[in-house]
Scaffold this active site. Sequence first.
Site, PDB file in Angstrom:
ATOM      1  CB  CYS A  63      -0.904  -0.009   1.231  1.00 26.18           C
ATOM      2  SG  CYS A  63      -2.021   1.406   1.256  1.00 26.18           S
ATOM      3  CB  CYS A  67      -1.502   4.003   8.079  1.00 24.34           C
ATOM      4  SG  CYS A  67      -2.541   4.617   6.728  1.00 24.34           S
ATOM      5  CB  CYS A  70      -0.877  -0.045   8.308  1.00 25.78           C
ATOM      6  SG  CYS A  70      -1.721  -1.287   7.302  1.00 25.78           S
ATOM      7  CB  CYS A 138     -18.743  -4.721   5.742  1.00 23.95           C
ATOM      8  SG  CYS A 138     -17.712  -3.353   6.326  1.00 23.95           S
ATOM      9  CB  CYS A 198     -18.276   0.274   9.520  1.00 28.52           C
ATOM     10  SG  CYS A 198     -17.143  -0.557  10.656  1.00 28.52           S
TER      11      CYS A 198
HETATM   12  N1  SAM Z   1      -6.663   0.540   3.152  1.00 25.74           N
HETATM   13  C1  SAM Z   1      -7.934   0.826   3.664  1.00 25.74           C
HETATM   14  C2  SAM Z   1      -7.944   2.002   4.612  1.00 25.74           C
HETATM   15  O1  SAM Z   1      -6.939   2.233   5.278  1.00 25.74           O
HETATM   16  O2  SAM Z   1      -8.967   2.669   4.684  1.00 25.74           O
HETATM   17  C3  SAM Z   1      -8.619  -0.359   4.324  1.00 25.74           C
HETATM   18  C4  SAM Z   1      -7.822  -1.335   5.161  1.00 25.74           C
HETATM   19  S1  SAM Z   1      -7.087  -0.666   6.654  1.00 25.74           S
HETATM   20  C5  SAM Z   1      -6.001  -1.976   7.102  1.00 25.74           C
HETATM   21  C6  SAM Z   1      -8.424  -0.693   7.831  1.00 25.74           C
HETATM   22  C7  SAM Z   1      -8.174  -0.242   9.235  1.00 25.74           C
HETATM   23  O3  SAM Z   1      -7.480  -1.252   9.964  1.00 25.74           O
HETATM   24  C8  SAM Z   1      -7.331   0.975   9.471  1.00 25.74           C
HETATM   25  O4  SAM Z   1      -8.018   2.170   9.264  1.00 25.74           O
HETATM   26  C9  SAM Z   1      -6.954   0.830  10.925  1.00 25.74           C
HETATM   27  O5  SAM Z   1      -7.894   1.482  11.739  1.00 25.74           O
HETATM   28  C10 SAM Z   1      -7.000  -0.691  11.147  1.00 25.74           C
HETATM   29  N2  SAM Z   1      -5.662  -1.229  11.450  1.00 25.74           N
HETATM   30  C11 SAM Z   1      -4.659  -1.430  10.573  1.00 25.74           C
HETATM   31  N3  SAM Z   1      -3.548  -1.899  11.170  1.00 25.74           N
HETATM   32  C12 SAM Z   1      -3.841  -1.990  12.482  1.00 25.74           C
HETATM   33  C13 SAM Z   1      -3.094  -2.408  13.632  1.00 25.74           C
HETATM   34  N4  SAM Z   1      -1.833  -2.770  13.552  1.00 25.74           N
HETATM   35  N5  SAM Z   1      -3.710  -2.403  14.829  1.00 25.74           N
HETATM   36  C14 SAM Z   1      -5.008  -2.005  14.929  1.00 25.74           C
HETATM   37  N6  SAM Z   1      -5.763  -1.591  13.872  1.00 25.74           N
HETATM   38  C15 SAM Z   1      -5.190  -1.573  12.665  1.00 25.74           C
HETATM   39 FE1  SF4 Z   2      -2.791   1.255   3.387  1.00 23.01          FE
HETATM   40 FE2  SF4 Z   2      -2.729   0.162   5.779  1.00 23.01          FE
HETATM   41 FE3  SF4 Z   2      -3.088   2.757   5.565  1.00 23.01          FE
HETATM   42 FE4  SF4 Z   2      -5.061   1.063   4.778  1.00 23.01          FE
HETATM   43  S1  SF4 Z   2      -4.283   1.359   6.838  1.00 23.01           S
HETATM   44  S2  SF4 Z   2      -4.298   2.870   3.686  1.00 23.01           S
HETATM   45  S3  SF4 Z   2      -3.814  -0.636   4.008  1.00 23.01           S
HETATM   46  S4  SF4 Z   2      -1.251   1.628   4.961  1.00 23.01           S
END
Ligand code: SAM
Ligand code: SF4
Length: 322
Positions: A63, A67, A70, A138, A198
């Site tokens: 990606c 973030c 992530c 979802c 959500c």
């Molecule tokens: N890429 C898309 C986005 O960011 O909108 C969808 C997938 S993203 C992985 C969905 C959510 O997973 C993130 O917004 C975050 O809140 C949660 N998430 C990701 N990594 C995480 C982690 N290590 N611990 C807790 N929540 C996490």
């Molecule tokens: Fe990409 Fe992870 Fe951020 Fe979703 S949360 S936009 S998968 S880096």
Amino acid sequence: MSPTPEATCETTETQSWTREQIESLFALPFNDLLFKAQTVHRENHDANQVQLSSLLSIKTGACPEDCAYCPQSARYKTGLKTERLMPLDQIVEAAKKAKAEGAGRFCMGAAWRSPKDKDIQAVSEAVSAVKALGMETCATLGMLNEEHANELKEAGLDYYNHNLDTSPEYYGEIITTRTYDDRLETLENVRTAGMKVCCGGIVGMGETKNDRVGLLQTLASLCPPPESVPINNLIKIEGTPLADLEDIDPFDFIRTIAVARILMPKSYVRLSAGRETMNDQLQSLCFLAGANSIFYGEQLLTANNATAEHDRELFAKLGINQ
Ligand code: SAM
Ligand code: SF4
Ligand code: DTB
């Protein structure tokens, strides 16, 4: 300390809470806070029912976003195996399995900044196929424009997950590649298309108590508030910038759930990521504080979850129905 209906919002479900009012809730003696949250919970929900959503990562890793929490960001070396968009038949198989395990909702997640036209076409097919199994659908695919939101709605998508993650003030410490306003715009597009929202956040990312107040205040002031509010406890992934943070005090986590319940009485508050490392007693206190939804199944997107078998045992002990 009663909130007033938000003057600018058409729905009576959105009530306006000041930051001071929310801080006072957080500062209540623990038992008073839990009693209040459980009272609100019982006025609005069956206290012994928990909704089950299963997750599937349909496109994993690589990606472009940054973030900091992530494992799927291409910027961090987390050892994750990247996967292209999963073929339709595999998605449907996974949904059937989730349904057989008892999940009512199936959430498809993709590691995109925002989907392209061809991605929306492919996901729409998957949405229709999962819907045809009799499950709620979802998806969480990143930022959505109006057109893409309409297409997904048309295909039968019930909910779109897009988290605010943290307070407006702390957000810039966690993500720099898109703004808080970008997130609010996607949520607006989801609403306008007629889908349910959500939307929640993550705690344990080094934020202050005030940031938790700010996150919950922003969520509660959405018009209407999100139907589902996932509260994630950060899963610390090696290789990400947040890997070495200290754990949040579990009582602060429970308080966050309780305050979410009080601010958003009708929403489903989901005890989300991080359950794998929570013991049964901690999870039970989260249910007492008003959590009434979980992610169910061995895997979240890429990280492990509590097992379905263990969850069924816990629910049996607590007399919780799904
Ligand atoms: N890429 C898309 C986005 O960011 O909108 C969808 C997938 S993203 C992985 C969905 C959510 O997973 C993130 O917004 C975050 O809140 C949660 N998430 C990701 N990594 C995480 C982690 N290590 N611990 C807790 N929540 C996490
Ligand atoms: Fe990409 Fe992870 Fe951020 Fe979703 S949360 S936009 S998968 S880096
Ligand atoms: C949400 O709030 N939590 C889920 C779901 N929405 C998509 C994701 C949690 C991801 C945890 C880390 C992983 O599995 O990669």
